[in-house]
Design a protein around this motif. Structure first.
Motif, short mmCIF file in Angstrom:
data_model
loop_
_atom_site.label_atom_id
_atom_site.label_comp_id
_atom_site.label_asym_id
_atom_site.label_seq_id
_atom_site.Cartn_x
_atom_site.Cartn_y
_atom_site.Cartn_z
N TYR A 69 0.84 -1.20 0.00
CA TYR A 69 0.00 0.00 0.00
C TYR A 69 0.87 1.24 0.00
O TYR A 69 1.93 1.27 0.62
CB TYR A 69 -0.89 0.02 1.25
N ASN A 70 0.42 2.27 -0.70
CA ASN A 70 1.06 3.58 -0.63
C ASN A 70 0.03 4.64 -1.01
O ASN A 70 -1.07 4.33 -1.44
CB ASN A 70 2.33 3.65 -1.49
N LEU A 71 0.42 5.90 -0.83
CA LEU A 71 -0.48 6.99 -1.19
C LEU A 71 -0.71 6.98 -2.69
O LEU A 71 0.21 6.71 -3.46
CB LEU A 71 0.12 8.33 -0.77
N ALA A 72 -1.92 7.29 -3.10
CA ALA A 72 -2.26 7.32 -4.52
C ALA A 72 -1.88 8.68 -5.08
O ALA A 72 -2.73 9.51 -5.35
CB ALA A 72 -3.74 7.03 -4.70
N GLN A 73 -0.59 8.93 -5.21
CA GLN A 73 -0.12 10.22 -5.71
C GLN A 73 0.14 10.18 -7.20
O GLN A 73 -0.07 11.13 -7.89
CB GLN A 73 1.16 10.63 -5.00
N GLN A 74 0.65 9.07 -7.67
CA GLN A 74 0.97 8.97 -9.09
C GLN A 74 0.80 7.53 -9.53
O GLN A 74 0.76 6.63 -8.71
CB GLN A 74 2.40 9.44 -9.35
N ASP A 75 0.71 7.37 -10.82
CA ASP A 75 0.56 6.03 -11.37
C ASP A 75 1.86 5.27 -11.20
O ASP A 75 2.95 5.85 -11.24
CB ASP A 75 0.19 6.12 -12.85
N LYS A 76 1.75 3.98 -11.00
CA LYS A 76 2.92 3.13 -10.78
C LYS A 76 3.02 2.12 -11.90
O LYS A 76 2.02 1.53 -12.31
CB LYS A 76 2.80 2.38 -9.44
N HIS A 77 4.24 1.92 -12.39
CA HIS A 77 4.48 0.98 -13.46
C HIS A 77 5.76 0.19 -13.16
O HIS A 77 6.75 0.79 -12.72
CB HIS A 77 4.63 1.71 -14.80
N HIS A 78 5.72 -1.13 -13.38
CA HIS A 78 6.86 -1.97 -13.00
C HIS A 78 7.08 -3.12 -13.98
O HIS A 78 6.14 -3.58 -14.62
CB HIS A 78 6.64 -2.57 -11.61
N LEU A 79 8.32 -3.57 -14.01
CA LEU A 79 8.70 -4.85 -14.61
C LEU A 79 9.00 -5.75 -13.43
O LEU A 79 9.85 -5.43 -12.60
CB LEU A 79 9.96 -4.70 -15.48
N THR A 80 8.30 -6.88 -13.31
CA THR A 80 8.46 -7.75 -12.16
C THR A 80 8.92 -9.13 -12.60
O THR A 80 8.29 -9.76 -13.46
CB THR A 80 7.14 -7.86 -11.37
N CYS A 81 10.02 -9.59 -12.00
CA CYS A 81 10.57 -10.90 -12.33
C CYS A 81 9.82 -11.99 -11.56
O CYS A 81 9.70 -11.92 -10.33
CB CYS A 81 12.06 -10.95 -11.99
N LEU A 82 9.32 -12.96 -12.28
CA LEU A 82 8.57 -14.06 -11.67
C LEU A 82 9.48 -15.03 -10.93
O LEU A 82 9.03 -15.76 -10.05
CB LEU A 82 7.76 -14.81 -12.73
N GLN A 83 10.77 -15.03 -11.27
CA GLN A 83 11.72 -15.97 -10.64
C GLN A 83 12.21 -15.45 -9.29
O GLN A 83 12.06 -16.10 -8.28
CB GLN A 83 12.91 -16.19 -11.60
N CYS A 84 12.81 -14.26 -9.29
CA CYS A 84 13.45 -13.75 -8.06
C CYS A 84 12.60 -12.70 -7.35
O CYS A 84 12.89 -12.33 -6.22
CB CYS A 84 14.83 -13.18 -8.37
N GLY A 85 11.56 -12.19 -8.01
CA GLY A 85 10.68 -11.20 -7.39
C GLY A 85 11.16 -9.77 -7.52
O GLY A 85 10.52 -8.85 -7.00
N ALA A 86 12.29 -9.54 -8.20
CA ALA A 86 12.77 -8.17 -8.39
C ALA A 86 11.71 -7.36 -9.11
O ALA A 86 11.03 -7.85 -10.00
CB ALA A 86 14.07 -8.19 -9.21
N SER A 87 11.58 -6.10 -8.70
CA SER A 87 10.58 -5.22 -9.29
C SER A 87 11.28 -3.93 -9.72
O SER A 87 11.83 -3.22 -8.89
CB SER A 87 9.48 -4.93 -8.27
N ILE A 88 11.25 -3.66 -11.02
CA ILE A 88 11.95 -2.52 -11.58
C ILE A 88 10.92 -1.47 -11.98
O ILE A 88 10.06 -1.72 -12.84
CB ILE A 88 12.76 -2.95 -12.83
N PRO A 89 10.95 -0.28 -11.35
CA PRO A 89 10.00 0.77 -11.74
C PRO A 89 10.32 1.28 -13.15
O PRO A 89 11.48 1.38 -13.52
CB PRO A 89 10.22 1.87 -10.71
N ILE A 90 9.28 1.57 -13.92
CA ILE A 90 9.46 2.17 -15.24
C ILE A 90 8.70 3.49 -15.27
O ILE A 90 7.67 3.64 -14.62
CB ILE A 90 9.02 1.24 -16.39
N ASN A 91 9.21 4.44 -16.02
CA ASN A 91 8.62 5.78 -16.05
C ASN A 91 7.69 6.02 -17.22
O ASN A 91 6.86 6.91 -17.17
CB ASN A 91 9.73 6.84 -16.03
N GLN A 92 7.82 5.23 -18.28
CA GLN A 92 6.94 5.44 -19.43
C GLN A 92 5.52 4.96 -19.11
O GLN A 92 5.34 4.01 -18.40
CB GLN A 92 7.45 4.65 -20.64
#
Length: 131
Positions: A69-92
């Motif tokens: 959960y976080n404040l709904a200030q801006q839209d969030k976009h991510h690339l998420t790895c199904l293997q290790c769980g790493a989550s990379i934010p993307i700006n586009q």
């Protein structure tokens, strides 16, 4: 018109403002206890649900099922790895124009949106080819 918020909701909003990143409901519960603002875990979940319906809090569910959960200030976009769980934010964001069209054509009030791509990060891809 602003909805009347409970003390629990205000405490959660203040915590989320100070944290500035996604946090689980369980971690909110623990953090509030650490700040001597204890409340029951069920109250945390109820308050988060009310704040979400008000458009003030957004929830992001990770690949492992954990909700952050976080404040709904801006839209969030991510690339998420199904293997290790790493989550990379993307700006586009390719859907901002679509969001405006949907609000207009469907008379639907959109608070925020999320966009998430699931796959394998570079390290996990390399580990798979090494096997």
């Amino acid at each position: 018109m602003r909805a009347v918020r409970t003390r629990s909701q205000e405490r959660i909003l203040n915590l989320l403002k100070s944290i500035k990143q996604g946090i689980s409901a369980q971690d909110i519960y623990v953090e509030l206890r650490n700040r001597n603002q204890s409340m029951g875990l069920a109250t945390v979940y109820r308050s988060l649900e009310s704040l979400k319906l008000e458009g003030l809090v957004q929830v992001r569910t990770l690949g492992n099922g954990e909700a952050l959960y976080n404040l709904a200030q801006q839209d969030k976009h991510h690339l998420t790895c199904l293997q290790c769980g790493a989550s990379i934010p993307i700006n586009q964001c390719p859907v901002h124009d679509l969001e405006g069209q949907l609000q207009s054509t469907h008379k639907f009030k959109i608070f925020y949106h999320t966009l998430e791509f699931f796959g394998l990060c570079t390290q996990c891809q390399l580990a798979q080819t090494a096997d």
